[in-house]
Design a protein around this motif. Sequence first.
Motif, mmCIF file in Angstrom:
data_model
loop_
_atom_site.group_PDB
_atom_site.id
_atom_site.type_symbol
_atom_site.label_atom_id
_atom_site.label_comp_id
_atom_site.label_asym_id
_atom_site.label_seq_id
_atom_site.Cartn_x
_atom_site.Cartn_y
_atom_site.Cartn_z
ATOM 1 N N MET A 1 -0.947 -12.529 2.977
ATOM 2 C CA MET A 1 -1.139 -11.765 1.556
ATOM 3 C C MET A 1 0.103 -11.031 1.329
ATOM 4 O O MET A 1 0.844 -10.415 2.303
ATOM 5 N N ASN A 2 0.496 -11.021 -0.062
ATOM 6 C CA ASN A 2 1.989 -10.298 -0.216
ATOM 7 C C ASN A 2 1.506 -8.833 -0.869
ATOM 8 O O ASN A 2 0.425 -8.724 -1.012
ATOM 9 N N PHE A 3 2.536 -8.169 -1.021
ATOM 10 C CA PHE A 3 2.516 -6.787 -1.593
ATOM 11 C C PHE A 3 1.656 -6.893 -2.732
ATOM 12 O O PHE A 3 0.770 -5.846 -2.888
ATOM 13 N N ASN A 4 1.871 -7.792 -3.915
ATOM 14 C CA ASN A 4 1.424 -7.546 -5.090
ATOM 15 C C ASN A 4 -0.215 -7.799 -5.115
ATOM 16 O O ASN A 4 -0.995 -7.232 -5.717
ATOM 17 N N ILE A 5 -0.829 -8.695 -4.211
ATOM 18 C CA ILE A 5 -2.160 -9.040 -3.920
ATOM 19 C C ILE A 5 -2.666 -7.725 -3.354
ATOM 20 O O ILE A 5 -3.908 -6.993 -3.925
ATOM 21 N N LEU A 6 -2.103 -7.209 -2.245
ATOM 22 C CA LEU A 6 -2.830 -5.944 -1.664
ATOM 23 C C LEU A 6 -2.821 -4.641 -2.721
ATOM 24 O O LEU A 6 -3.608 -4.193 -3.001
ATOM 25 N N LEU A 7 -1.707 -4.620 -3.542
ATOM 26 C CA LEU A 7 -1.891 -3.318 -4.403
ATOM 27 C C LEU A 7 -2.619 -3.760 -5.659
ATOM 28 O O LEU A 7 -3.283 -2.695 -5.801
ATOM 29 N N GLY A 8 -2.813 -5.119 -5.876
ATOM 30 C CA GLY A 8 -3.723 -5.450 -7.061
ATOM 31 C C GLY A 8 -5.143 -5.004 -6.574
ATOM 32 O O GLY A 8 -6.106 -4.172 -7.032
ATOM 33 N N LEU A 9 -5.574 -5.357 -5.396
ATOM 34 C CA LEU A 9 -6.949 -4.958 -4.655
ATOM 35 C C LEU A 9 -7.323 -3.565 -4.644
ATOM 36 O O LEU A 9 -8.376 -3.300 -5.091
ATOM 37 N N SER A 10 -6.270 -2.865 -3.933
ATOM 38 C CA SER A 10 -6.686 -1.369 -3.897
ATOM 39 C C SER A 10 -6.445 -0.688 -5.290
ATOM 40 O O SER A 10 -7.270 0.272 -5.369
ATOM 41 N N ILE A 165 -2.780 9.967 5.925
ATOM 42 C CA ILE A 165 -1.512 10.585 5.360
ATOM 43 C C ILE A 165 -0.698 10.418 6.745
ATOM 44 O O ILE A 165 0.632 10.112 6.140
ATOM 45 N N ALA A 166 -1.080 10.914 7.784
ATOM 46 C CA ALA A 166 -0.026 10.858 8.815
ATOM 47 C C ALA A 166 0.503 9.389 9.138
ATOM 48 O O ALA A 166 1.676 9.149 9.435
ATOM 49 N N ALA A 167 -0.360 8.622 8.848
ATOM 50 C CA ALA A 167 -0.089 7.006 9.060
ATOM 51 C C ALA A 167 1.003 6.559 8.081
ATOM 52 O O ALA A 167 1.827 5.930 8.419
ATOM 53 N N ILE A 168 0.636 7.070 7.103
ATOM 54 C CA ILE A 168 1.832 6.582 5.942
ATOM 55 C C ILE A 168 2.959 7.226 6.213
ATOM 56 O O ILE A 168 4.134 6.400 6.296
ATOM 57 N N ILE A 169 3.146 8.661 6.560
ATOM 58 C CA ILE A 169 4.491 9.178 6.900
ATOM 59 C C ILE A 169 5.089 8.410 8.181
ATOM 60 O O ILE A 169 6.215 8.288 8.126
ATOM 61 N N TYR A 276 6.349 -2.432 8.379
ATOM 62 C CA TYR A 276 6.186 -2.448 6.728
ATOM 63 C C TYR A 276 4.734 -2.765 6.334
ATOM 64 O O TYR A 276 4.386 -1.965 5.469
ATOM 65 N N TYR A 277 4.144 -3.905 7.142
ATOM 66 C CA TYR A 277 2.585 -3.938 6.735
ATOM 67 C C TYR A 277 1.797 -2.711 6.968
ATOM 68 O O TYR A 277 1.077 -2.043 6.189
ATOM 69 N N LEU A 278 1.959 -2.052 8.094
ATOM 70 C CA LEU A 278 1.446 -0.711 8.537
ATOM 71 C C LEU A 278 1.640 0.160 7.284
ATOM 72 O O LEU A 278 0.829 0.785 6.977
ATOM 73 N N HIS A 279 2.725 0.216 6.877
ATOM 74 C CA HIS A 279 3.266 1.536 5.978
ATOM 75 C C HIS A 279 2.435 1.130 4.519
ATOM 76 O O HIS A 279 1.934 2.066 4.017
ATOM 77 N N ALA A 282 -1.203 1.555 4.898
ATOM 78 C CA ALA A 282 -1.780 2.717 4.958
ATOM 79 C C ALA A 282 -1.854 3.399 3.422
ATOM 80 O O ALA A 282 -2.748 4.067 3.038
ATOM 81 N N CYS A 283 -0.737 2.977 2.864
ATOM 82 C CA CYS A 283 -0.824 3.485 1.476
ATOM 83 C C CYS A 283 -1.765 3.045 0.530
ATOM 84 O O CYS A 283 -2.322 3.847 -0.143
ATOM 85 N N PHE A 284 -1.940 1.833 0.668
ATOM 86 C CA PHE A 284 -3.111 1.284 -0.153
ATOM 87 C C PHE A 284 -4.363 1.432 0.119
ATOM 88 O O PHE A 284 -5.434 1.829 -0.433
ATOM 89 N N THR A 285 -4.624 1.898 1.542
ATOM 90 C CA THR A 285 -5.976 2.342 1.978
ATOM 91 C C THR A 285 -6.164 3.730 1.350
ATOM 92 O O THR A 285 -7.442 3.870 1.122
#
Lengths: 573, 311
Positions: A1-10, A165-169, A276-279, A282-285
């Motif tokens: 899954m790419n960035f846009n799909i994940l972004l779109g879903l969240s 938030i800690a995971a994001i940073i 990258y995916y973790l980051h 976490a943001c999309f979560t």
Amino acid sequence: MNFNILLGLSVIVCLIGLFIRFSTWFSQGIAPSGSPAFSESRVGAAIKGVVSTLLGPRIFLVIKSFFADLLFLKRTFDKSYLRWVAHILIFTGFILLLLMHALGAIVSDSLFANYQPTLNPFLFLRNLFGVMVLAGLALAIYRRFSSKPQRLRNYPGDWAALVIIAAIILSGFFLEGTKMSSYSTFTRMTEEYGSLDEEETLALEAYWVAQNGLVSPNFAESPSAELVAAGKEQNGYNCIDCHASNRSAFGGFAATKVVGGFFSSVGDAAAVSFFYYLHILACFTLLAWLPFGKMFHIVAAPLSLLTKRVTNDTVSSPANGLNTQMLGLSACTHCGACTVECSSSMFYEYFDNDFILPSEKVQYLKNLAAGRPIDRQTLKRLQEGLYICTSCDRCTTVCPSGINLKELFVRSRYVLLENGKPETALLSHFSFPLALAGNFVDDHLKALKKVTDQFKDCFKSLADFSGPLNLGQTGSGNNESYRGCYSCRRCTNICPVVRSFDNPSEELGLLPHQIIYSLGIGNRELAMGSKMIWSCSTCYLCQEHCPNEVQLCDIFYGLKNDAINKLEAGASV
Amino acid sequence: MKYAFFQGCNIPIRIKQYAESTKRVLQKLGVELEIVDQFNCCGYPARNVDETAYILPSVRNLAIAQQRGLDIMVVCNCCFASLQKAKNVMESDTGLAEKLTSFLSKEGLSYSGKTQVKHFLTVLHQDVGVDTIKKNLVKQFTDLKISLIHGCHILRPREITRFDDSFVPGISEDLLALTGATSLDWPGRMECCGAALAGINDELSQKLLCEKITGAQLAGAEYITPVCAYCHLQFDTAQQRLLADAKIKKQLPVLLYPQLLGLCMGLDQSSLGIRENSTIDFSDITKLQALLGPVEEKKKKKSKKKTPVSA
């Protein structure tokens, strides 16, 4: 899954969540069934309120509130520096990262002509903001542990917010660190942006290994100073215009020291994409979870604070009363500031009922507002929690989100009376401030009547006895001073309550001296059932004047305690 | 001289002027007050429900004061009695004391009996002293008839409160005499304001309150001076409902003792929060100020007996 799909879903999940949350503001609430507030148009009332505020002089309050309450967090500042520093660090750091970094293509690009995420000051600032958030999180976690003795409760949801938030940073720092160290990233960039021959590339590599944290398979040991100097020259020609020194990204640079070990097992490219995916996950979560958990306060709390500043807790229309109530319920972050300051804290310790703590009450009241069914046992404890409150209003004064807790709690008490049994604590001085405020007078009287009826069912009064009185031992309580009574009736003669009635025996059941007689003949039940004990003004005149030091007033308190216990025991069987 | 100022639950939210005027007066007399945020309810409201729940909160308050190395000064009579009761239990009931201590230890607190509890009036009368107060007076009332209501829980039960002679209280009278005001002898001055029954038996509570108001008015009182926070709320707030329901004919306005004393010490009326008493209006202030005259050199012979407190 790419960035846009994940972004779109969240984004979709977030929007649906927001819609659900917003719709509860205008559909749920805590009010007696059939209250006119439910039938009015809630959305209409809210729009009317907002428009009249924005067009009237109260707009100045809104502006003031924006700076004082929203940006400066004045309510938090006034109460606790630790919490204020923690929140300011997280809030400012995160918002600035969001604007400068996450929305860089939109915000930073349009504000700064020369914006490059790899150039200073942006490279440095990104790290600074990230460290600010981490420092704030550390303070918040410290507070959650250190305030535990003050009855601060921690839910999984409280930790979830901190963890996400800690995971994001942290993933951001590690992502940056792996990129700095990654040889494949280095190769890709030199190919893309540089024009170097093999020798020059090796020199540049040497420089980046020595200076910028690169981990290269070509340099198992530190490169020679000569080569590094040559690389520095290449760096000047090829890199420096678009890429500042990695050392200014101090957080990511520090991470390079840790991530090296990763590479040997998974390879550097895989490590970069892992972080990258973790980051982004976490943001999309966070984005998707935002409407459902406590992070929703970033929407609700500012609105709650604005409303408080503008209305000063007096909302004119009943519909807006409910709207404000719902706004308040969704603005609660479960920070526990109310509970830490709660004046009833020791009652919580003694009665061991979580609902005595305001932070736990307000969390649970969301269920009541949503009309979810509440089982009998929980209802009983919730009612007790709502009554055992000194009405000191500290919770409302201290709430950083500006929730009108006292209104919520008082209203909930009376709403719950509709389907629950009235709480016996109603017969305590907790009722004094309620009587003084004069709100819900009829409901209060109705509840009192219900409790009084329960007493009538539970105890026999003197008039009910047809046969001889029981002279047995029904327990004497732990105050034995009644034994000193020699029937002089000084107590009854001096009692201002007895004096208040034309026919005191009828009104009070037993007169003070008769209560002592009942104890004397071993019939404590009879004394417990007399209306006198609940009519005692606790002025202690009888006790003070008793020639034989019978502690009448204290004995009456004991009888009241026992009567309530008996009633409660009967009710739960 | 420094005390931990115990304000209880009512004063900080409903009678701010009581705390404020007390602070102003004591500041002038060199008494320092520390506001302790950790104090909780004195426990009084729970007494009808459970005696141990009533005592526990005040034991924690005593422990917190002890931790800070301070004695407690109280304004509200009910808080005062609760704290004294807790102190008494910790001294004399080992079984219960042990149980209560176990609650404190959860927070790492302990109480060994060190903390003293003093009523605000005792601090004035005993620690500051009548003579010092006298030296600080700049004015005195010339013709002001006050009905003082002592409040029950400061006087009784005497072996717990250990405040004053519970039959012939002198401290409050001595202090009121300093302001030059006449303390009226009226039938309700040692009796109940009805607060303890409010919300439980409102009718009876109001009856008791009515009786006090009319009793004081019959004796010729222009103002009533309550000592207890509960009495104050009865006279300053609940009284207004009696007036609205025509249960009394005329309002009996309320002045707190530190407000009276503060005026005599030259403090500004607004800093004493007199207008914040809801029964006081502007004309009262003008009248009060007109009644302030020079300090009488001759001592008013008031009852000045030092009665031993029976324990």
